[in-house]
Design an enzyme around this catalytic site. Structure first.
Site, PDB file in Angstrom:
ATOM      1  N   HIS A 150       1.049  -1.333   0.070  1.00 55.19           N
ATOM      2  CA  HIS A 150       0.042  -0.258   0.086  1.00 55.19           C
ATOM      3  C   HIS A 150       0.516   1.042   0.357  1.00 55.19           C
ATOM      4  O   HIS A 150       2.122   0.890   0.009  1.00 55.19           O
ATOM      5  CB  HIS A 150      -1.185   0.368   1.278  1.00 55.19           C
ATOM      6  N   GLU A 151       0.242   2.912   0.203  1.00 56.49           N
ATOM      7  CA  GLU A 151       0.955   3.501   0.423  1.00 56.49           C
ATOM      8  C   GLU A 151       2.140   3.739   1.033  1.00 56.49           C
ATOM      9  O   GLU A 151       3.295   4.320   0.817  1.00 56.49           O
ATOM     10  CB  GLU A 151      -0.130   4.755  -0.271  1.00 56.49           C
ATOM     11  N   HIS A 177       3.733   1.344   1.933  1.00 52.59           N
ATOM     12  CA  HIS A 177       5.432   1.055   1.627  1.00 52.59           C
ATOM     13  C   HIS A 177       6.032   1.744   0.633  1.00 52.59           C
ATOM     14  O   HIS A 177       7.183   1.733   0.553  1.00 52.59           O
ATOM     15  CB  HIS A 177       5.271  -0.350   1.234  1.00 52.59           C
ATOM     16  N   GLN A 237       7.686 -14.666  13.009  1.00 53.91           N
ATOM     17  CA  GLN A 237       7.158 -13.506  13.767  1.00 53.91           C
ATOM     18  C   GLN A 237       5.860 -14.029  13.921  1.00 53.91           C
ATOM     19  O   GLN A 237       4.994 -13.037  14.241  1.00 53.91           O
ATOM     20  CB  GLN A 237       7.162 -12.726  13.097  1.00 53.91           C
ATOM     21  N   GLY A 257       9.060   1.532   8.545  1.00 53.24           N
ATOM     22  CA  GLY A 257       7.851   2.716   8.930  1.00 53.24           C
ATOM     23  C   GLY A 257       8.525   2.731  10.377  1.00 53.24           C
ATOM     24  O   GLY A 257       7.557   1.516  11.158  1.00 53.24           O
ATOM     25  N   GLN A 291       8.907  -2.108  16.346  1.00 50.36           N
ATOM     26  CA  GLN A 291       9.952  -3.166  15.267  1.00 50.36           C
ATOM     27  C   GLN A 291      11.382  -1.942  14.791  1.00 50.36           C
ATOM     28  O   GLN A 291      12.451  -2.830  14.888  1.00 50.36           O
ATOM     29  CB  GLN A 291       9.331  -3.916  14.409  1.00 50.36           C
ATOM     30  N   MET A 302      -2.297   3.129   7.329  1.00 44.82           N
ATOM     31  CA  MET A 302      -2.848   1.909   6.374  1.00 44.82           C
ATOM     32  C   MET A 302      -1.590   0.500   6.787  1.00 44.82           C
ATOM     33  O   MET A 302      -1.203   1.115   7.347  1.00 44.82           O
ATOM     34  CB  MET A 302      -1.552   2.631   4.813  1.00 44.82           C
TER      35      MET A 302
END
Ligand code: AMP
EC number: 6.3.2.1
Length: 281
Positions: free
Chosen positions: A34-35, A37, A61, A147, A153, A184
């Site tokens: 999506h945007e 990424h 994970q 992100g 993370q 998102m």
């Protein structure tokens, strides 16, 4: 754009690029792009000149009761989107390529993984750190982009790189949101229309907390209570945690200062969503 599934072929392609003096920038993903990424891919393109995007839904994970099987996948669409962005190489290995036998060596980042999502997803961040370490060793990037959406993370990966002296620069891109504020996420496709509406409570509650801080409140307790209240008003939502901390050490903050992070995790129906904001003061 090359799409490669095998580790030796990726190594070869990256070796050639390095010989040409290219700076390798890696964006690790689980696909269904999506945007959010794409924003990371663009940052990678600004910082490097050979962009590698990995697409791998990492079984290590996911907990036994989590959504590994249901996790959305659409490799052809992902490839089309990345081609459009001028990505150089997509690394999309099968599980057998990444884990041909039982993975006995793992990477554990202690201390950062017992709080927030780590408290509810035992083993998750060891799975993340291990696959990212493998990807770093396979691709050998100069830069890797993550992100802020997955704040814990990002903190875990930064600490892994620091403590293990990995020769890679970590860049963290801001959270990309839908127009109405929902962060998102590939998992947003799980939401039906009622749940999609209810999911707005995450950002609304974070914004409420931010407004209190902008208004001069400094007590984490007060902010947390106001966020909890906002969640209580939304019957489809079940708050898992709200946590206010330093974004890198993840140490809990009692009296809030500039740079603090407010993070939430909540179930909307069966879908678990996370979000956070950094309070810039
Ligand atoms: P995922 O495919 O969910 O594992 O995410 C791959 C990368 O994209 C991770 O570094 C995420 O933090 C990042 N990412 C996911 N959603 C967003 C978003 N809404 N905004 C910015 N980055 C994101």
């Amino acid at each position: 754009m090359k799409v490669i599934k095998s580790i030796p072929e990726v190594r070869e392609a990256v070796k050639c690029a390095k010989k040409e003096g290219k700076t390798i920038a890696l964006v690790p993903t689980m696909g269904y792009l999506h945007e959010g990424h794409i924003s990371l891919v663009r940052i990678a393109g600004e910082r490097g000149n050979f962009v590698v995007v990995s697409i791998f839904v990492n079984p290590l994970q996911f907990g036994p009761s989590e959504d590994l099987k249901e996790y959305p996948r659409d490799l052809n669409r992902d490839i089309m989107l990345l081609e459009r962005e001028g990505v150089d190489l997509v690394f999309a290995p099968d599980v057998e390529e990444m884990y041909p036998e039982e993975q006995l060596a793992t990477v554990e980042v202690k201390g950062l993984t017992e709080v927030m999502c780590g408290a509810y997803r035992p083993g998750h961040f060891t799975g993340v750190a291990t696959v990212v370490m493998k990807l770093f060793n396979i691709v050998q990037p100069d830069i890797a982009v993550f992100g802020q959406k997955d704040a814990q993370q990002a903190a875990v990966i930064k600490k892994m790189v620091k403590d293990l002296n990995l020769p890679v620069e970590i860049i963290v891109g801001p959270v990309v949101r839908e127009e109405d504020g929902l962060a998102m996420s590939s998992r947003n496709v799980y939401l039906n229309s009622e749940e999609r509406e209810a999911a707005l409570v995450l950002y609304r509650a974070l914004k409420k907390g931010e407004n209190l801080l902008d208004g001069g409140v400094r007590s984490a307790k007060t902010v947390i209570e106001s966020i909890e209240k906002e969640f209580e008003k939304e019957p489809l939502a079940r708050l898992q945690y709200v946590y206010i901390c330093h974004p890198e050490t993840l140490k809990e903050i009692i009296n809030i200062e500039k740079g603090a992070m407010i993070a939430v995790a909540a179930f909307i129906g069966k879908t678990r969503l996370i979000d956070n904001i950094l309070w810039e003061g």
